[in-house]
Design an enzyme around this catalytic site. Structure first.
Site, PDB file in Angstrom:
ATOM      1  N   GLU A 121       0.884  -1.160   0.053  1.00 38.54           N
ATOM      2  CA  GLU A 121       0.132  -0.057   0.045  1.00 38.54           C
ATOM      3  C   GLU A 121       0.994   1.216  -0.012  1.00 38.54           C
ATOM      4  O   GLU A 121       1.654   1.294   0.717  1.00 38.54           O
ATOM      5  CB  GLU A 121      -0.995  -0.042   1.094  1.00 38.54           C
ATOM      6  CG  GLU A 121      -0.227  -0.097   2.560  1.00 38.54           C
ATOM      7  CD  GLU A 121      -1.400  -0.460   3.670  1.00 38.54           C
ATOM      8  OE1 GLU A 121      -2.406  -0.342   3.481  1.00 38.54           O
ATOM      9  OE2 GLU A 121      -0.861  -0.719   4.597  1.00 38.54           O
ATOM     10  N   CYS A 122       0.658   2.149  -0.708  1.00 38.42           N
ATOM     11  CA  CYS A 122       1.177   3.485  -1.098  1.00 38.42           C
ATOM     12  C   CYS A 122       2.526   3.458  -1.326  1.00 38.42           C
ATOM     13  O   CYS A 122       3.186   3.107  -2.123  1.00 38.42           O
ATOM     14  CB  CYS A 122       0.853   4.339   0.145  1.00 38.42           C
ATOM     15  SG  CYS A 122       0.857   6.196  -0.275  1.00 38.42           S
ATOM     16  N   GLY A 123       3.589   3.551  -0.006  1.00 38.01           N
ATOM     17  CA  GLY A 123       4.854   3.377  -0.324  1.00 38.01           C
ATOM     18  C   GLY A 123       5.476   2.161  -0.666  1.00 38.01           C
ATOM     19  O   GLY A 123       6.349   1.951  -1.475  1.00 38.01           O
TER      20      GLY A 123
END
Length: 460
Positions: free
Chosen positions: A331-333
């Site tokens: 998720e994200c990073g």
């Protein structure tokens, strides 16, 4: 069951009003008294809980009524605060600010649902009698506002002594103290993963000074009195998940580049019988041995892009595991890390894991900020097509391949977009999931790990 722990909320009329400063001062003062406080952050912010844990060593969690129903929020708060002496809630935005223009998921909503008396922190700089109007407006805006006390921030002793009786007379709300203006109280950078050890030491010195001043200018006994008078809140326990016969092993990226996780997500996975194995994409040469799944959370991969790119053995280890079918959630990073290329904050391009085609680059402004509801467009290991989960996005980076496995919809506006890339047994995208918003997603992840583990044993 009943949750009877003493509790207090620190809130303000708007963001930037001093909530974090006062929360830190209160946590520090309680620690000095030998008390063990549990800290809770209203809303989806994962940085404040990380700050509470790292600086004060407190149990710290999120309480978010967009993600979960009220009963679940009370149950989680009761679970996460076991063994603590009281709970300190830090509000989000302004006290009544919730989803869109309503109060849903606001600090006020949390205060009511969890029976938390509220301390209103008011910035006193440049005002006098107008502060009474502000306090009265907040105290009377709803019939049961839950606001029990006021603290004047950036206020001198002389002004405090002048304003305290006026505000109490005009508003019927007790003023329990003040904090003077002091540049040393500024906590502008809470990104602990980016602060060098020497700077963390200086930050702790500032907090020691802050707590000392707080103890002199704020009536802590009165605040404790409000906390101890919090009503008991009834709740129904959450059903216990079924655990697999064999312990499943989940590799969780945890270092300075990957540090954004909801503690509740990790707790829920552990309750399913999952063993969490922390590893560092920055420093370790390869993934832990004999894993059944991988979890790559958010963080700052763009800041450490050069070092991440240089660790080719780890990138190859992750790429090989994902291509082999190890269930992987990023998720994200973590999503940025899996791209072919990631541009750092200076615009320099670095080769990454190559599991998500294309490149990730920094945009000029926040892209897709706030609460969303995710709807699955097709089956993944998390869920079947059509199932939904509440989530959150906060990122400046953009990807040339954001995926289309889910559709994200804003809760307060008619805006939607496709997101989340899937291939092999990989689910990766910008949204941050809160598993208690739909525990079936966590269960799906665990079931995928179980299936992979059984297949691996069969192959062996």
């Amino acid at each position: 069951m009943k949750w009877e722990l003493p509790r207090i909320m620190v809130t303000a009329p708007a963001s930037g009003g001093g909530k974090t400063t006062v929360t830190c001062a209160l946590l520090g003062a309680l620690r000095r008294r030998g008390l063990a406080p549990a800290a809770f952050k209203c809303g989806p912010d994962y940085i404040d809980p990380m700050f509470h844990r790292e600086i004060f060593g407190t149990v710290s969690s999120n309480t978010d009524l967009f993600f979960v129903q009220e009963n679940t929020a009370v149950c989680l708060a009761a679970q996460r605060s076991q063994g603590c002496d009281l709970a300190v809630f830090e509000g989000v935005m302004g006290y009544y600010d919730g989803v869109g223009t309503g109060a849903c998921a606001s600090s006020y909503h949390v205060s009511h649902a969890l029976g938390v008396p509220a301390l209103l922190v008011v910035d006193a700089k440049g005002a006098a009698l107008s502060l009474a109007a502000l306090v009265k407006g907040f105290a009377d805006f709803r019939t049961r506002s839950q606001i029990r006390a006021v603290l004047l921030n950036r206020c001198s002793k002389q002004v405090y002594e002048m304003l305290k009786p006026v505000i109490e007379r005009e508003c019927g709300v007790e003023v329990v103290g003040y904090l003077p203006f002091d540049e040393g109280f500024s906590l502008l950078s809470r990104h602990l993963g980016l602060i060098p050890p020497k700077e963390v030491s200086k930050l702790k010195e500032k907090l020691v000074h802050l707590v000392s001043v707080f103890e002199q200018t704020v009536d802590l006994e009165k605040l404790l009195g409000f906390a101890r008078n919090a009503p008991a809140v009834e709740y129904e326990p959450l059903s216990a998940p079924l655990k697999p016969e064999k312990t499943l092993r989940l590799a969780v990226a945890q270092d300075k580049a990957f540090c954004f996780y909801y503690g509740e997500n990790l707790d829920l996975l552990k309750s399913f019988g999952v063993e969490l194995l922390p590893f560092s994409p920055l420093c370790d040469k390869k993934l832990p041995e004999n894993i059944d799944g991988i979890y790559l959370g958010g963080g700052y991969p763009e800041v450490f892009a050069a070092k991440l790119a240089a660790n080719r053995s780890m990138l190859e280890s992750i790429r090989s595991a994902v291509q082999d079918g190890v269930p992987t959630f990023a998720e994200c990073g973590g999503f940025l890390y899996l791209h072919e290329f990631l541009c750092d904050e200076q615009g320099k391009e670095h080769r990454m894991a190559g599991l998500v085609p294309g490149r990730a680059v920094k945009g000029e402004r926040l892209r897709h900020f706030g609460y969303i509801t995710l709807s699955a467009n097709r089956d993944t290991f998390f869920c079947k097509a059509g199932e939904k989960i509440s989530a959150h996005e906060f990122h400046y980076y953009q990807s040339s391949q954001e995926g289309d496995a889910f559709t994200a919809a804003k809760s307060s506006r008619q805006i939607s977009w496709d997101c989340i890339y899937t291939k092999y047994n990989l689910v990766a995208g910008f949204p941050h999931l809160y598993f208690y918003a739909n525990p079936k997603f966590a269960q799906g992840f665990v079931e995928a790990m179980k299936t992979y583990a059984e297949g691996s044993e069969h192959d062996a």
